[in-house]
Design an enzyme around this catalytic site. Structure first.
Site, PDB file in Angstrom:
ATOM      1  N   CYS A 175      39.505  69.045  51.584  1.00 28.98           N
ATOM      2  CA  CYS A 175      39.679  67.610  51.780  1.00 28.98           C
ATOM      3  C   CYS A 175      40.384  67.039  50.554  1.00 28.98           C
ATOM      4  CB  CYS A 175      38.311  66.958  51.957  1.00 28.98           C
ATOM      5  SG  CYS A 175      38.384  65.182  52.230  1.00 28.98           S
ATOM      6  N   LEU A 176      41.387  66.205  50.775  1.00 30.65           N
ATOM      7  CA  LEU A 176      42.116  65.635  49.638  1.00 30.65           C
ATOM      8  C   LEU A 176      41.214  64.760  48.765  1.00 30.65           C
ATOM      9  CD1 LEU A 176      45.514  64.699  51.361  1.00 30.65           C
ATOM     10  CD2 LEU A 176      45.115  66.543  49.734  1.00 30.65           C
ATOM     11  N   GLY A 191      46.199  66.382  57.034  1.00 30.81           N
ATOM     12  CA  GLY A 191      45.675  65.197  57.686  1.00 30.81           C
ATOM     13  C   GLY A 191      45.196  64.219  56.629  1.00 30.81           C
ATOM     14  N   GLN A 193      40.633  57.085  53.065  1.00 29.31           N
ATOM     15  CA  GLN A 193      40.967  57.896  51.885  1.00 29.31           C
ATOM     16  C   GLN A 193      42.001  57.224  50.990  1.00 29.31           C
ATOM     17  OE1 GLN A 193      41.645  61.674  54.334  1.00 29.31           O
ATOM     18  NE2 GLN A 193      40.861  62.478  52.414  1.00 29.31           N
ATOM     19  N   HIS A 250      35.911  60.920  58.603  1.00 31.26           N
ATOM     20  CA  HIS A 250      36.172  59.966  57.519  1.00 31.26           C
ATOM     21  C   HIS A 250      36.008  58.514  57.992  1.00 31.26           C
ATOM     22  CE1 HIS A 250      37.461  62.382  54.124  1.00 31.26           C
ATOM     23  NE2 HIS A 250      38.301  63.077  54.874  1.00 31.26           N
ATOM     24  N   HIS A 252      37.837  66.437  61.574  1.00 31.77           N
ATOM     25  CA  HIS A 252      37.627  66.200  60.137  1.00 31.77           C
ATOM     26  C   HIS A 252      38.047  64.767  59.778  1.00 31.77           C
ATOM     27  CE1 HIS A 252      38.004  67.439  55.724  1.00 31.77           C
ATOM     28  NE2 HIS A 252      38.635  66.278  55.769  1.00 31.77           N
ATOM     29  N   GLU A 253      39.247  64.377  60.232  1.00 30.94           N
ATOM     30  CA  GLU A 253      39.742  63.036  59.878  1.00 30.94           C
ATOM     31  C   GLU A 253      38.909  61.946  60.546  1.00 30.94           C
ATOM     32  OE1 GLU A 253      41.572  63.111  57.432  1.00 30.94           O
ATOM     33  OE2 GLU A 253      42.282  65.167  57.595  1.00 30.94           O
TER      34      GLU A 253
HETATM   35 CO    CO Z   1      39.117  64.875  54.307  1.00 30.60          CO
END
Ligand code: CO
Length: 178
Positions: A97-98, A46, A51, A143, A139-140
């Protein structure tokens, strides 16, 4: 299509509350395609627009699932998502998380959620998510409100992780200069 640069912990855009998406159609389609490519390249499941430096309420999901022994991919693109219902049951999952490389944190969230959103053309849609899909979408969506998984850590653990996070944001700062 193009791979975008993923912002790392310490970048202020990750902490902003993102603005609603108002520009649907070709522009958003392009952003979605680029974000999906960026997510896949990063081995993510995701990715939220903040991000990649876009402070808009938009996210993509690419989740491999197995149904009756057949592997397939759930690909979703959600604009202006809003949780309208959630289960009382909670589930804990170890999340990465990226934007927080090499950090995994146990996060407890509702096990299932119902999400209203708009598709790439601006049409209203509803997503019923449970299991891993519910984890990813929540989660997304965090953000979009500037929330990161480290925010779920109890105070003591957050203090213990402080030096690691500081190092991450410093490495990021020096890499953008170099
Ligand atoms: Co993340």
């Amino acid at each position: 299509m193009a791979v975008m640069k993923i912002l790392v912990y310490g970048d202020p855009v990750l902490r902003k509350v993102a603005e609603p998406v108002t520009d649907f159609g070709p522009n958003l389609e392009q952003i979605a395609a680029d974000m999906l490519e960026t997510m896949e390249k990063g081995d993510g499941i995701g990715l939220a627009a903040p991000q990649v430096g876009l402070s808009i309420r938009f996210l993509v999901i690419g989740l491999p699932v197995e149904e009756e022994g057949v592997r397939k991919m759930i690909t979703l693109t959600l604009a202006n998502p809003e949780i309208v219902a959630e289960s009382e049951e909670l589930a804990t999952c170890e999340e990465g998380c990226l934007s927080l490389p090499e950090i995994n944190i146990q996060v407890e969230r509702p096990e299932a959620v119902t999400v209203n959103y708009q598709d790439l053309q601006g049409n209203p849609q509803v997503l019923e998510a449970d299991d891993m899909l519910a984890v990813v979408v929540q989660h997304e969506m965090d953000h979009l409100d500037g929330v990161l998984i480290t925010d779920y850590l109890p105070m003591l653990q957050r203090t213990m992780m402080r030096s690691k996070l500081k190092r991450l944001s410093e490495e990021h700062a020096s890499s953008t200069q170099g």
